[in-house]
Design an enzyme around this catalytic site. Structure first.
Site, short mmCIF file in Angstrom:
data_model
loop_
_atom_site.label_atom_id
_atom_site.label_comp_id
_atom_site.label_asym_id
_atom_site.label_seq_id
_atom_site.Cartn_x
_atom_site.Cartn_y
_atom_site.Cartn_z
N GLY A 71 0.82 -1.20 0.00
CA GLY A 71 0.00 0.00 0.00
C GLY A 71 0.86 1.25 0.00
CB THR A 72 3.98 2.07 1.83
OG1 THR A 72 3.42 1.88 3.12
CG2 THR A 72 4.99 3.20 1.87
CG ASN A 152 -4.71 3.68 9.42
OD1 ASN A 152 -5.06 4.72 8.86
ND2 ASN A 152 -3.60 3.60 10.10
CD GLN A 180 -6.79 -0.84 7.57
OE1 GLN A 180 -7.52 -1.81 7.79
NE2 GLN A 180 -5.55 -0.78 8.02
CB SER A 200 -1.89 -3.42 1.43
OG SER A 200 -0.81 -4.10 2.01
CB ALA A 201 -1.99 -9.02 -0.38
CG HIS A 202 -0.08 -6.70 5.04
ND1 HIS A 202 -0.24 -6.24 6.32
CD2 HIS A 202 0.40 -5.64 4.33
CE1 HIS A 202 0.14 -4.98 6.40
NE2 HIS A 202 0.53 -4.59 5.20
CB THR A 238 11.59 -9.63 -11.95
OG1 THR A 238 12.61 -9.36 -12.92
CG2 THR A 238 11.03 -11.03 -12.17
CB CYS A 328 3.23 3.28 11.06
SG CYS A 328 2.51 2.38 9.76
N1 PLP Z 1 -2.79 2.99 4.14
C1 PLP Z 1 -3.49 2.55 5.19
C2 PLP Z 1 -4.84 3.13 5.48
C3 PLP Z 1 -3.00 1.52 6.00
O1 PLP Z 1 -3.69 1.08 7.05
C4 PLP Z 1 -1.72 0.97 5.68
C5 PLP Z 1 -1.13 -0.08 6.54
O2 PLP Z 1 -1.20 -0.03 7.74
C6 PLP Z 1 -1.04 1.46 4.56
C7 PLP Z 1 -1.61 2.47 3.82
C8 PLP Z 1 0.30 0.92 4.17
O3 PLP Z 1 0.16 -0.36 3.62
P1 PLP Z 1 1.43 -1.37 3.56
O4 PLP Z 1 1.59 -1.90 4.95
O5 PLP Z 1 1.02 -2.40 2.58
O6 PLP Z 1 2.59 -0.57 3.12
#
Ligand code: PLP
Length: 388
Positions: A71-72, A152, A180, A200-202, A238, A328
């Site tokens: 996601g970042t 989040n 989210q 973001s898959a996780h 890749t 974070c």
């Molecule tokens: N944006 C939001 C709203 C999130 O909650 C997060 C992860 O906590 C991210 C972005 C970042 O995603 P990633 O952990 O895949 O970098």
């Protein structure tokens, strides 16, 4: 009792089916998707299937799904490319955004003189769309609006349909951080006129290090990582075939079970709210997180009526994994910007935020145990207060 995991907004456990799908790829599909031989092309076919499926879920075209590492990265790519390649001179955003959006925006301001306008949320964490309209009508500068869909930390939901309409009316680009909400809500981007989104898959039982950016074709966005022509030259390098297949499997399971999971999780969330209200007098809920129709069902943000900076550690010692805010910022000594926005000075001084985030495997039995432990910790604070 096994450990209780209530930190699903930070990350989720991998589904067994996702692990199986990824192990198969690791064993068999080791080819480079850019190679023309059949081993490479088999890996390529796996990626393209996930791309088509993801596009189907979001009602967009496969060419608009760009696989990234997370996601970042997706958010960085979108914001930075808007400035570097699309001539964006102004970003309208809010102080509630995830750090990866907030920091990218600040960097663009510092390095390239981009004007940044912050909408001021109210104490419930709501974004006032009248403020957005006003800001948009004030300047002719090419503008990107970046507002997250589901927060989040407090779970507040933005009305993205309406936000997208306003942006369209004022000819502004619209990016929503949907990390989210994708695979938790049924999103139809053929009806929501946003230009960019992130995944973001996780966050939905897929692997870490795998995500995608939704990039509306008509936007003309270009990549910031240059090199080979992978991902239609929007993201060189890749491809992470294992991660992409894991994302695809996780998204398939999440979308196939969306309503069942949602009903279960909302029920557990409502149960948690009523148990906490009964067991911890004076507890409050932050933002809109306790309101069913205005918050994401996976997130509940509470404010305990006493100060306890060690709460996370105390719960961990009892086998409960939980965060105070976003993963974070939870290690940081400073309270997060989101909490500063939704809590008054007195509440910040005398209260302790706790983010409880659920998934489809969370049970009421786990919640009972968690609330019992929290009740004991709260009672010790009560005794301390009486004795002081
Ligand atoms: N944006 C939001 C709203 C999130 O909650 C997060 C992860 O906590 C991210 C972005 C970042 O995603 P990633 O952990 O895949 O970098």
């Amino acid at each position: 009792m096994d450990k209780i995991y209530l930190d699903n907004a930070a990350t989720t456990a991998l589904s067994p089916e996702v692990i199986d799908a990824m192990v198969d790829v690791m064993k068999i599909n080791y080819g480079n998707p850019s190679s023309i031989h059949s081993i490479g092309q088999e890996a390529k076919a796996l990626i393209e299937k996930v791309r088509r499926d993801a596009a189907n879920y979001l009602k967009v075209t496969p060419a608009e799904i760009i696989f990234t590492s997370c996601g970042t990265e997706s958010n960085n790519m979108i914001l930075k490319s808007c400035v570097h390649h699309l001539g964006v001179q102004r970003i309208i955003t809010s102080p509630l955004e995830h750090k990866c959006v907030a920091e990218s925006t600040l960097e663009l301001k510092k390095l390239f003189g981009v004007e940044v306008v912050y909408l001021r949320p109210n104490k419930k964490g709501d974004i006032d769309l009248n403020q957005l309209e006003e800001a948009l009508s004030k300047s002719d500068k090419k503008t990107l609006v970046s507002l997250m869909h589901a927060n989040n930390e407090i779970g507040n939901l933005l009305d993205i349909e309406k936000t997208a309409e306003i942006c369209k009316k004022h000819n502004a680009l619209f990016h929503s951080d949907t990390v989210q909400s994708i695979a938790h809500l049924d999103l139809d981007f053929s009806k929501i006129h946003l230009d960019f989104a992130s995944c973001s898959a996780h966050k939905f039982h897929g692997p870490k290090g795998s995500g995608f950016a939704f990039v509306r074709k008509s936007s003309g966005l270009k990549g910031i990582i240059t090199g080979g022509p992978q991902e239609r030259s929007l993201r060189a390098g890749t491809e992470n075939v294992v991660g992409i297949v894991g994302l695809g499997k996780a998204m398939e399971i999440a979308m196939d079970n969306l309503e069942t999971y949602k009903t279960h999780i909302q029920d557990v969330k409502n149960y948690t709210i009523s148990k906490l209200k009964k067991s911890i007098p004076g507890i409050k809920f932050n933002g809109r997180s306790a309101e069913e129709d205005r918050s994401l069902y996976t997130v509940l943000s509470a404010l305990l009526p006493y100060k306890d900076p060690m709460i996370g550690l105390k719960l961990d010692m009892e086998g409960i994994a939980i965060s105070q805010g976003s993963a974070c910022s939870s290690g940081a000594s400073k309270p997060s910007m989101v909490m500063m926005m939704v809590l008054g000075e007195e509440e910040m001084e005398n209260g302790t935020p706790l983010r409880i985030s659920f998934c489809h495997t969370t049970t009421k039995g786990e919640i009972n145990h968690f609330v019992d432990i929290l009740e004991k910790i709260s009672a010790s604070h009560q005794i301390e207060k009486i004795n002081s």
